[in-house]
Design a protein around this motif. Structure first.
Motif, PDB file in Angstrom:
ATOM      1  N   ILE A   1      26.651 -15.888   1.800  1.00  0.00           N
ATOM      2  CA  ILE A   1      27.454 -15.572   2.984  1.00  0.00           C
ATOM      3  C   ILE A   1      28.421 -14.431   2.699  1.00  0.00           C
ATOM      4  N   THR A   2      28.927 -14.365   1.469  1.00  0.00           N
ATOM      5  CA  THR A   2      29.878 -13.309   1.114  1.00  0.00           C
ATOM      6  C   THR A   2      29.216 -11.938   1.034  1.00  0.00           C
ATOM      7  N   LYS A   3      27.898 -11.907   0.893  1.00  0.00           N
ATOM      8  CA  LYS A   3      27.165 -10.629   0.877  1.00  0.00           C
ATOM      9  C   LYS A   3      26.760 -10.209   2.288  1.00  0.00           C
ATOM     10  N   GLN A   4      26.731 -11.175   3.188  1.00  0.00           N
ATOM     11  CA  GLN A   4      26.279 -10.921   4.548  1.00  0.00           C
ATOM     12  C   GLN A   4      27.429 -10.633   5.514  1.00  0.00           C
ATOM     13  N   TYR A   5      28.569 -11.292   5.257  1.00  0.00           N
ATOM     14  CA  TYR A   5      29.698 -11.214   6.185  1.00  0.00           C
ATOM     15  C   TYR A   5      30.998 -11.050   5.411  1.00  0.00           C
ATOM     16  N   ASP A   6      32.015 -10.621   6.147  1.00  0.00           N
ATOM     17  CA  ASP A   6      33.343 -10.512   5.552  1.00  0.00           C
ATOM     18  C   ASP A   6      33.936 -11.914   5.431  1.00  0.00           C
ATOM     19  N   VAL A   7      34.206 -12.310   4.206  1.00  0.00           N
ATOM     20  CA  VAL A   7      34.830 -13.614   3.941  1.00  0.00           C
ATOM     21  C   VAL A   7      36.131 -13.319   3.202  1.00  0.00           C
ATOM     22  N   PRO A   8      37.254 -13.442   3.903  1.00  0.00           N
ATOM     23  CA  PRO A   8      38.542 -13.145   3.258  1.00  0.00           C
ATOM     24  C   PRO A   8      38.749 -13.993   2.001  1.00  0.00           C
ATOM     25  N   GLU A   9      39.536 -13.466   1.094  1.00  0.00           N
ATOM     26  CA  GLU A   9      39.768 -14.123  -0.195  1.00  0.00           C
ATOM     27  C   GLU A   9      40.302 -15.551  -0.042  1.00  0.00           C
ATOM     28  N   LYS A  10      41.231 -15.749   0.900  1.00  0.00           N
ATOM     29  CA  LYS A  10      41.779 -17.101   1.112  1.00  0.00           C
ATOM     30  C   LYS A  10      40.698 -18.069   1.583  1.00  0.00           C
ATOM     31  N   VAL A  11      39.827 -17.595   2.454  1.00  0.00           N
ATOM     32  CA  VAL A  11      38.728 -18.434   2.945  1.00  0.00           C
ATOM     33  C   VAL A  11      37.767 -18.748   1.800  1.00  0.00           C
ATOM     34  N   GLN A  12      37.430 -17.727   1.008  1.00  0.00           N
ATOM     35  CA  GLN A  12      36.556 -17.951  -0.151  1.00  0.00           C
ATOM     36  C   GLN A  12      37.137 -18.989  -1.091  1.00  0.00           C
ATOM     37  N   SER A  13      38.420 -18.913  -1.316  1.00  0.00           N
ATOM     38  CA  SER A  13      39.095 -19.847  -2.208  1.00  0.00           C
ATOM     39  C   SER A  13      38.996 -21.286  -1.693  1.00  0.00           C
ATOM     40  N   ILE A  14      39.193 -21.455  -0.400  1.00  0.00           N
ATOM     41  CA  ILE A  14      39.105 -22.788   0.200  1.00  0.00           C
ATOM     42  C   ILE A  14      37.674 -23.298   0.146  1.00  0.00           C
ATOM     43  N   LEU A  15      36.723 -22.443   0.485  1.00  0.00           N
ATOM     44  CA  LEU A  15      35.317 -22.846   0.424  1.00  0.00           C
ATOM     45  C   LEU A  15      34.938 -23.261  -0.991  1.00  0.00           C
ATOM     46  N   GLN A  16      35.408 -22.502  -1.961  1.00  0.00           N
ATOM     47  CA  GLN A  16      35.089 -22.799  -3.359  1.00  0.00           C
ATOM     48  C   GLN A  16      35.626 -24.169  -3.774  1.00  0.00           C
ATOM     49  N   LYS A  17      36.865 -24.459  -3.431  1.00  0.00           N
ATOM     50  CA  LYS A  17      37.470 -25.705  -3.903  1.00  0.00           C
ATOM     51  C   LYS A  17      36.995 -26.929  -3.129  1.00  0.00           C
ATOM     52  N   ALA A  18      36.612 -26.747  -1.863  1.00  0.00           N
ATOM     53  CA  ALA A  18      36.306 -27.909  -1.036  1.00  0.00           C
ATOM     54  C   ALA A  18      34.838 -28.038  -0.634  1.00  0.00           C
ATOM     55  N   CYS A  19      34.056 -26.968  -0.776  1.00  0.00           N
ATOM     56  CA  CYS A  19      32.701 -26.991  -0.218  1.00  0.00           C
ATOM     57  C   CYS A  19      31.584 -26.675  -1.217  1.00  0.00           C
ATOM     58  N   PHE A  20      31.848 -25.754  -2.136  1.00  0.00           N
ATOM     59  CA  PHE A  20      30.769 -25.204  -2.949  1.00  0.00           C
ATOM     60  C   PHE A  20      30.067 -26.201  -3.872  1.00  0.00           C
ATOM     61  N   ASP A  21      30.737 -27.261  -4.298  1.00  0.00           N
ATOM     62  CA  ASP A  21      30.053 -28.203  -5.183  1.00  0.00           C
ATOM     63  C   ASP A  21      28.834 -28.827  -4.511  1.00  0.00           C
ATOM     64  N   CYS A  22      28.879 -28.998  -3.202  1.00  0.00           N
ATOM     65  CA  CYS A  22      27.744 -29.585  -2.488  1.00  0.00           C
ATOM     66  C   CYS A  22      27.004 -28.581  -1.605  1.00  0.00           C
ATOM     67  N   HIS A  23      27.632 -27.462  -1.299  1.00  0.00           N
ATOM     68  CA  HIS A  23      27.052 -26.534  -0.330  1.00  0.00           C
ATOM     69  C   HIS A  23      26.872 -25.124  -0.880  1.00  0.00           C
ATOM     70  N   SER A  24      26.528 -25.008  -2.147  1.00  0.00           N
ATOM     71  CA  SER A  24      26.198 -23.704  -2.739  1.00  0.00           C
ATOM     72  C   SER A  24      25.300 -23.954  -3.950  1.00  0.00           C
ATOM     73  N   ASN A  25      24.868 -22.879  -4.549  1.00  0.00           N
ATOM     74  CA  ASN A  25      24.061 -22.991  -5.773  1.00  0.00           C
ATOM     75  C   ASN A  25      24.942 -22.984  -7.014  1.00  0.00           C
TER      76      ASN A  25
END
Length: 158
Positions: free
Chosen positions: A40-64
């Motif tokens: 998603i970060t390569k396809q769209y603009d994902v602000p740093e704060k949003v990336q940080s939140i996604l990383q801490k709360a979402c990426f363990d189950c919703h990313s590679n």
């Protein structure tokens, strides 16, 4: 009394052997590729704060990029986690987001907003152990506003 003690000892030995045996059940860690061209970060603009939140709360189950804790090597916890993580990645994978059709991307973002607003995500079972994954109202607002803005940009493409 001696018979009860023997029964208890036998039960504990069988239980111990069972716990040892289940450790040989293989687990499937699925960390395919890190951030590829479809992230998603390569396809769209994902602000740093949003990336940080996604990383801490979402990426363990919703990313590679799942970060498996030490207890993920112990059965039956490993099997339980494996099921949650695989279902999570199948439902939404931020590292594969660009491979989804635009309509599917739009719907995934709308679903993300609904689940955040209803406090359905991140799962309570996850936040019990991962306290830093608990989202404040400000973080929920930031994610949902970003998602809505991104969907508004997608409307042009639909």
């Amino acid at each position: 009394m001696a018979k009860q003690k023997k029964t208890l000892t036998t039960t504990l030995i069988v239980l111990l052997l069972f716990v040892i045996a289940v450790q040989f059940i293989p687990k499937a860690e699925r960390n395919d590729s890190a951030r590829g061209a479809k992230a998603i970060t390569k396809q769209y603009d994902v602000p740093e704060k949003v990336q940080s939140i996604l990383q801490k709360a979402c990426f363990d189950c919703h990313s590679n990029r799942t970060e498996y804790p030490w207890y993920s090597n112990i059965q039956p916890f490993a099997k339980f986690m494996e099921g949650h993580i695989l279902r999570g990645k199948d439902e939404l994978n931020f590292d594969e987001f660009g491979s989804y059709a635009i309509k599917k991307q739009y719907n995934k973002l709308r679903s993300l907003e609904n689940q955040l607003e209803n406090e359905a995500m991140p799962l309570r079972s996850y936040t019990l152990i991962h306290h830093n994954a608990r989202l404040s109202n400000e973080e929920i607002s930031l994610l949902t506003n970003w998602s809505k803005a991104l969907r508004n940009k997608m409307d042009i493409k639909l």
